[in-house]
Design a protein around this motif. Structure first.
Motif, PDB file in Angstrom:
ATOM      1  N   GLY A  31       0.795  -1.221   0.000  1.00  0.00           N
ATOM      2  CA  GLY A  31       0.000   0.000   0.000  1.00  0.00           C
ATOM      3  C   GLY A  31       0.823   1.263   0.000  1.00  0.00           C
ATOM      4  N   ARG A  32       2.175   1.111  -0.012  1.00  0.00           N
ATOM      5  CA  ARG A  32       3.035   2.295   0.017  1.00  0.00           C
ATOM      6  C   ARG A  32       3.891   2.289  -1.237  1.00  0.00           C
ATOM      7  NH1 ARG A  32       3.257   5.795   4.532  1.00  0.00           N
ATOM      8  NH2 ARG A  32       5.351   6.198   3.776  1.00  0.00           N
ATOM      9  N   LYS A  33       4.283   3.463  -1.617  1.00  0.00           N
ATOM     10  CA  LYS A  33       5.146   3.586  -2.778  1.00  0.00           C
ATOM     11  C   LYS A  33       6.546   3.108  -2.418  1.00  0.00           C
ATOM     12  CE  LYS A  33       7.084   7.055  -5.870  1.00  0.00           C
ATOM     13  NZ  LYS A  33       7.137   8.495  -6.193  1.00  0.00           N
ATOM     14  N   PRO A  34       7.156   2.225  -3.219  1.00  0.00           N
ATOM     15  CA  PRO A  34       8.514   1.761  -2.926  1.00  0.00           C
ATOM     16  C   PRO A  34       9.476   2.952  -2.905  1.00  0.00           C
ATOM     17  CG  PRO A  34       7.503   0.423  -4.641  1.00  0.00           C
ATOM     18  CD  PRO A  34       6.608   1.605  -4.451  1.00  0.00           C
ATOM     19  N   ILE A  35      10.441   2.899  -1.949  1.00  0.00           N
ATOM     20  CA  ILE A  35      11.402   4.002  -1.894  1.00  0.00           C
ATOM     21  C   ILE A  35      12.470   3.797  -2.954  1.00  0.00           C
ATOM     22  CG2 ILE A  35      11.002   4.381   0.568  1.00  0.00           C
ATOM     23  CD1 ILE A  35      13.581   2.947   1.140  1.00  0.00           C
ATOM     24  N   THR A  36      12.865   4.899  -3.526  1.00  0.00           N
ATOM     25  CA  THR A  36      13.875   4.871  -4.587  1.00  0.00           C
ATOM     26  C   THR A  36      15.263   4.888  -3.974  1.00  0.00           C
ATOM     27  OG1 THR A  36      13.990   7.269  -4.711  1.00  0.00           O
ATOM     28  CG2 THR A  36      12.294   6.188  -6.048  1.00  0.00           C
ATOM     29  N   SER A  37      16.277   4.744  -4.836  1.00  0.00           N
ATOM     30  CA  SER A  37      17.661   4.811  -4.354  1.00  0.00           C
ATOM     31  C   SER A  37      17.944   6.170  -3.734  1.00  0.00           C
ATOM     32  CB  SER A  37      18.644   4.556  -5.507  1.00  0.00           C
ATOM     33  OG  SER A  37      18.466   3.254  -6.014  1.00  0.00           O
ATOM     34  N   ALA A  38      17.435   7.227  -4.356  1.00  0.00           N
ATOM     35  CA  ALA A  38      17.636   8.577  -3.813  1.00  0.00           C
ATOM     36  C   ALA A  38      16.966   8.704  -2.448  1.00  0.00           C
ATOM     37  CB  ALA A  38      17.079   9.617  -4.768  1.00  0.00           C
ATOM     38  N   ASP A  39      15.727   8.105  -2.343  1.00  0.00           N
ATOM     39  CA  ASP A  39      15.039   8.121  -1.046  1.00  0.00           C
ATOM     40  C   ASP A  39      15.853   7.391   0.001  1.00  0.00           C
ATOM     41  OD1 ASP A  39      12.908   9.519  -2.074  1.00  0.00           O
ATOM     42  OD2 ASP A  39      11.734   7.714  -2.507  1.00  0.00           O
ATOM     43  N   VAL A  41      19.094   6.955   0.188  1.00  0.00           N
ATOM     44  CA  VAL A  41      20.232   7.770   0.609  1.00  0.00           C
ATOM     45  C   VAL A  41      19.768   8.857   1.576  1.00  0.00           C
ATOM     46  CG1 VAL A  41      21.975   9.415  -0.156  1.00  0.00           C
ATOM     47  CG2 VAL A  41      21.588   7.299  -1.454  1.00  0.00           C
ATOM     48  N   MET A  42      18.638   9.479   1.252  1.00  0.00           N
ATOM     49  CA  MET A  42      18.113  10.533   2.110  1.00  0.00           C
ATOM     50  C   MET A  42      17.735   9.986   3.484  1.00  0.00           C
ATOM     51  SD  MET A  42      14.948  13.163   1.404  1.00  0.00           S
ATOM     52  CE  MET A  42      15.742  13.697  -0.115  1.00  0.00           C
ATOM     53  N   VAL A  43      17.125   8.768   3.481  1.00  0.00           N
ATOM     54  CA  VAL A  43      16.750   8.128   4.745  1.00  0.00           C
ATOM     55  C   VAL A  43      17.982   7.897   5.604  1.00  0.00           C
ATOM     56  CG1 VAL A  43      15.960   5.947   5.744  1.00  0.00           C
ATOM     57  CG2 VAL A  43      14.605   7.067   3.970  1.00  0.00           C
ATOM     58  N   GLN A  45      20.843   9.472   5.455  1.00  0.00           N
ATOM     59  CA  GLN A  45      21.385  10.745   5.911  1.00  0.00           C
ATOM     60  C   GLN A  45      20.586  11.299   7.105  1.00  0.00           C
ATOM     61  OE1 GLN A  45      21.285  13.066   2.329  1.00  0.00           O
ATOM     62  NE2 GLN A  45      23.353  12.446   1.686  1.00  0.00           N
ATOM     63  N   MET A  46      19.260  11.205   7.003  1.00  0.00           N
ATOM     64  CA  MET A  46      18.423  11.688   8.108  1.00  0.00           C
ATOM     65  C   MET A  46      18.668  10.846   9.365  1.00  0.00           C
ATOM     66  SD  MET A  46      14.698  12.901   6.706  1.00  0.00           S
ATOM     67  CE  MET A  46      14.352  11.413   5.773  1.00  0.00           C
ATOM     68  N   PHE A  47      18.825   9.542   9.174  1.00  0.00           N
ATOM     69  CA  PHE A  47      19.041   8.658  10.319  1.00  0.00           C
ATOM     70  C   PHE A  47      20.348   9.024  11.039  1.00  0.00           C
ATOM     71  CE2 PHE A  47      20.671   4.892  12.368  1.00  0.00           C
ATOM     72  CZ  PHE A  47      19.579   4.449  13.096  1.00  0.00           C
ATOM     73  N   PHE A  48      21.417   9.172  10.236  1.00  0.00           N
ATOM     74  CA  PHE A  48      22.706   9.503  10.849  1.00  0.00           C
ATOM     75  C   PHE A  48      22.688  10.896  11.475  1.00  0.00           C
ATOM     76  CE2 PHE A  48      24.415   6.143   7.942  1.00  0.00           C
ATOM     77  CZ  PHE A  48      24.884   5.313   8.956  1.00  0.00           C
ATOM     78  N   GLU A  64      12.483  14.250  15.862  1.00  0.00           N
ATOM     79  CA  GLU A  64      11.841  14.709  14.631  1.00  0.00           C
ATOM     80  C   GLU A  64      12.446  14.018  13.408  1.00  0.00           C
ATOM     81  OE1 GLU A  64      12.385  18.896  14.771  1.00  0.00           O
ATOM     82  OE2 GLU A  64      10.701  19.269  16.149  1.00  0.00           O
ATOM     83  N   LEU A  65      13.773  13.851  13.403  1.00  0.00           N
ATOM     84  CA  LEU A  65      14.431  13.204  12.264  1.00  0.00           C
ATOM     85  C   LEU A  65      14.075  11.728  12.174  1.00  0.00           C
ATOM     86  CD1 LEU A  65      17.881  14.976  12.483  1.00  0.00           C
ATOM     87  CD2 LEU A  65      16.329  15.028  10.515  1.00  0.00           C
ATOM     88  N   PHE A  66      14.035  11.020  13.313  1.00  0.00           N
ATOM     89  CA  PHE A  66      13.685   9.598  13.282  1.00  0.00           C
ATOM     90  C   PHE A  66      12.225   9.416  12.851  1.00  0.00           C
ATOM     91  CE2 PHE A  66      17.118   9.152  16.682  1.00  0.00           C
ATOM     92  CZ  PHE A  66      18.061   8.735  15.762  1.00  0.00           C
ATOM     93  N   ALA A  67      11.360  10.365  13.268  1.00  0.00           N
ATOM     94  CA  ALA A  67       9.954  10.295  12.840  1.00  0.00           C
ATOM     95  C   ALA A  67       9.846  10.511  11.331  1.00  0.00           C
ATOM     96  CB  ALA A  67       9.132  11.335  13.591  1.00  0.00           C
ATOM     97  N   ARG A  68      10.653  11.424  10.765  1.00  0.00           N
ATOM     98  CA  ARG A  68      10.645  11.654   9.312  1.00  0.00           C
ATOM     99  C   ARG A  68      11.152  10.424   8.568  1.00  0.00           C
ATOM    100  NH1 ARG A  68      13.770  17.013   8.052  1.00  0.00           N
ATOM    101  NH2 ARG A  68      13.313  16.316   5.920  1.00  0.00           N
ATOM    102  N   VAL A  69      12.174   9.752   9.166  1.00  0.00           N
ATOM    103  CA  VAL A  69      12.654   8.502   8.544  1.00  0.00           C
ATOM    104  C   VAL A  69      11.512   7.517   8.432  1.00  0.00           C
ATOM    105  CG1 VAL A  69      14.112   6.476   8.909  1.00  0.00           C
ATOM    106  CG2 VAL A  69      15.058   8.766   9.260  1.00  0.00           C
ATOM    107  N   LEU A  70      10.709   7.384   9.502  1.00  0.00           N
ATOM    108  CA  LEU A  70       9.604   6.425   9.482  1.00  0.00           C
ATOM    109  C   LEU A  70       8.486   6.857   8.531  1.00  0.00           C
ATOM    110  CD1 LEU A  70       9.446   5.487  13.273  1.00  0.00           C
ATOM    111  CD2 LEU A  70      10.183   4.039  11.380  1.00  0.00           C
ATOM    112  N   GLN A  71       8.346   8.160   8.322  1.00  0.00           N
ATOM    113  CA  GLN A  71       7.356   8.616   7.336  1.00  0.00           C
ATOM    114  C   GLN A  71       7.746   8.177   5.937  1.00  0.00           C
ATOM    115  OE1 GLN A  71       7.150  12.844   7.919  1.00  0.00           O
ATOM    116  NE2 GLN A  71       5.808  12.708   9.729  1.00  0.00           N
ATOM    117  N   MET A  72       9.049   8.209   5.656  1.00  0.00           N
ATOM    118  CA  MET A  72       9.521   7.807   4.330  1.00  0.00           C
ATOM    119  C   MET A  72       9.698   6.299   4.219  1.00  0.00           C
ATOM    120  SD  MET A  72      12.328  10.786   3.442  1.00  0.00           S
ATOM    121  CE  MET A  72      12.462  10.174   1.751  1.00  0.00           C
TER     122      MET A  72
END
Length: 575
Positions: A31-39, A41-43, A45-48, A64-72
């Protein structure tokens, strides 16, 4: 209960996070859009960056950053774990629990996720789920004893004692018999009132470690705490054969004999314990001080004195023990010996003020005025703001007839402790004595008035103030009232009665004066001054022969009045 040390899991998170970007588990959720390679990398970066902010204690920014990681990437278990840990720090146990339950569902073999979840269940008292967590931890790490202990503890809390014992039995097969195993099983057996089984556990340890006195002590404690002193005595006597000079063992025997109401045997064991250098000094102090609430019972005082004497001999360089011994000597009116012991304690450790004060008080009680001054000024060099020490040194100088020096210390007293009314009263009374010695009557009277303002019921102040007024022949009615008040406060005090008789004499109330001087002489049969005053009163009552007889008795007793010889020779009272 204690769970494993999960913080080590933080070292694994970066690798786990990278795995989330490239692995097969959870990169795509239905039900979710698969994350791309760019996504991806961004995930990462946000995690680190979230980890970095967490390291510098920017918890809000990290969350806030870990919550954004889980959103993506909703299946990023590493971000779930990190966000859960931040929630736990903010007491958000419910949110943390949900995140960790999702994390272990995604990565059921991650030990640190399960450990963190166990901690959450423990804090929310979710014991049924806690058992499942320990089952999973044992599945992942079957050779870690701490997980067995945690699982058994959870059963114990739920009062599932047989299940807990089953876990301990499994652990014994893996580790062999250990102190922790025995202690935990004993706790269960005692809760089940199975004293014999609890004792049997300890006997197993004694059998394999017959030289370990602590096992005998633990077994003796089991029996004593369950009102079985005879069995405790048998065990401890076995231990005594192994190590007869063990201080703790003799303490246990003392307790056992006390339980058997054998006071004499109990005390003998205490003496043996105190003769052991291995017994902790602080424990000896606690035992001695345990007698103090029973004072002034003579047996309690004698026992405390003897035990402190033994301890002082065994530990000659322990200042605290020497101080306790000094206290016990003083309590038993052995003041000379007490003074020497306090002096030794001060030499061993000069940093305890109260010992200095005890020493100076004993100096004064033995009329060692020069030593009181020396010891007191030494104490004040270390503790200059102690009001009582200033008072004691001031009194010592006053007794040495150095009123001027005494005044400098006595003035310090009220400057340091203005709210201590009793001490202030005594200090001003002493100042009154000082100014009287210096013949400054105005300051003397003012000091006595201040003393009485702080404590109107100071018999000492009332008597001295009244006496000095009578010597000057001033305010005799006020002096009489103060003198009578001192007698009411402290009846049968010869010096106070003598003062009152003298004031009545000065008021020419000779019959009343005779009654009070006779009371004074009854309460103190060795006062030459009172005998001389008696002669003075008898003279004015017309009994000249009796007056001369008493004046002669006063001279023979050591009276030093400069007019006494003239009274005798001229057979009349001379002012």
């Amino acid at each position: 209960m204690k769970v494993g040390y999960w913080a080590l899991g933080l070292l694994l998170i970066p690798a786990l996070a990278v795995a989330q970007g490239n692995g097969k588990n959870g990169s795509v959720q239905q039900g979710r859009k698969p994350i791309t390679s760019a996504d991806s990398v961004m995930v990462q970066q946000m995690f680190f960056e979230g980890l970095r902010k967490k390291t510098i204690e920017d918890q809000k920014g990290a969350a806030e950053l870990f919550a954004r990681v889980l959103q993506m990437d909703s299946s990023n278990d590493a971000a779930m774990y990190q966000l859960a840990m931040l929630n736990k720090l903010q007491n958000g146990q419910t949110e943390a629990q949900t995140l960790l339950e999702n994390a272990v569902a995604l990565k059921p073999d991650n030990e640190w996720y399960w450990v963190a979840l166990a901690d959450t269940y423990e804090k929310t008292n979710n014991l049924p789920r806690l058992q499942h967590v320990f089952d999973e931890l044992l599945r992942i790490s079957p050779n870690k004893p701490e997980y067995y202990f945690d699982k058994a503890s959870a059963f114990y809390i739920e009062k599932k004692y047989d299940e807990a014992l089953g876990v301990y039995n499994k652990l014994e097969q893996m580790t062999g018999l250990t102190d922790d195993l025995v202690a935990n099983r004993q706790k269960i057996y005692l809760r089940q009132n199975k004293v014999d089984q609890a004792a049997a556990e300890m006997e197993r340890l004694i059998e394999t470690n017959p030289d370990q006195i602590r096992y005998y002590l633990l077994l003796g404690e089991i029996y004593n705490s369950n009102n079985l002193p005879d069995k405790a005595l048998q065990v401890l006597q076995r231990a005594e054969k192994v190590k007869p000079d063990d201080g703790l063992l003799h303490l246990a025997l003392a307790e056992t004999y006390r339980a058997k109401k054998d006071t004499e045997a109990s005390y003998k064991q205490l003496e043996l314990a105190f003769n052991s250098p291995s017994l902790d000094v602080e424990q000896k102090v606690r035992i001695i001080m345990g007698y103090v609430p029973k004072f002034p019972d003579a047996n309690a005082k004698a026992s405390a004195l003897e035990l402190s004497r033994i301890a002082a001999g065994i530990h000659p360089n322990e200042a605290k023990i020497q101080a306790i011994y000094g206290d016990m000597l003083a309590q038993n009116n052995k003041l000379k010996e007490a003074r020497e012991v306090f002096k030794k304690s001060v030499q061993l450790n000069p940093d305890v003020y109260i010992v200095h004060e005890q020493l100076v008080r004993l100096d004064l009680s033995e009329n060692r005025i020069d030593e009181a001054i020396k010891d007191g000024e030494n104490a004040l060099s270390l503790f200059p703001n102690q009001a009582w020490m200033n008072y004691l040194v001031g009194v010592a100088y006053l007794q040495k007839k150095n009123a001027q020096q005494a005044i400098s210390y006595l003035k310090n007293v009220v400057a340091i402790e203005p709210d201590d009314k009793d001490l202030a009263s005594q200090a001003y009374a002493a100042l009154g004595d000082c100014y009287h010695e210096l013949r400054d009557n105005g300051k003397s009277d003012a000091a006595y008035d201040k003393s009485l303002a702080y404590n109107p019921n100071s018999a000492y102040t009332l008597n001295n103030y009244a006496y000095y007024l009578s010597i000057r022949g001033e305010q005799l009615e006020k002096a009489a009232q103060m003198s009578k008040r001192s007698i009411d406060l402290q009846p049968n005090t010869a010096s106070f009665e003598d003062t009152y008789a003298w004031i009545l004499f000065k008021q020419k109330k000779y019959a009343e004066a005779k009654q009070w001087i006779e009371k004074a002489m009854e309460h103190n049969k060795n006062s030459a001054v009172q005998v001389e005053h008696y002669g003075d009163i008898l003279f004015y009552l017309g009994d000249v022969e009796a007056a001369v007889t008493n004046w002669k008795k006063a001279k023979q007793a050591g009276a030093t009045s400069p007019l006494l010889d003239r009274k005798i020779n001229e057979k009349k009272y001379i002012e």
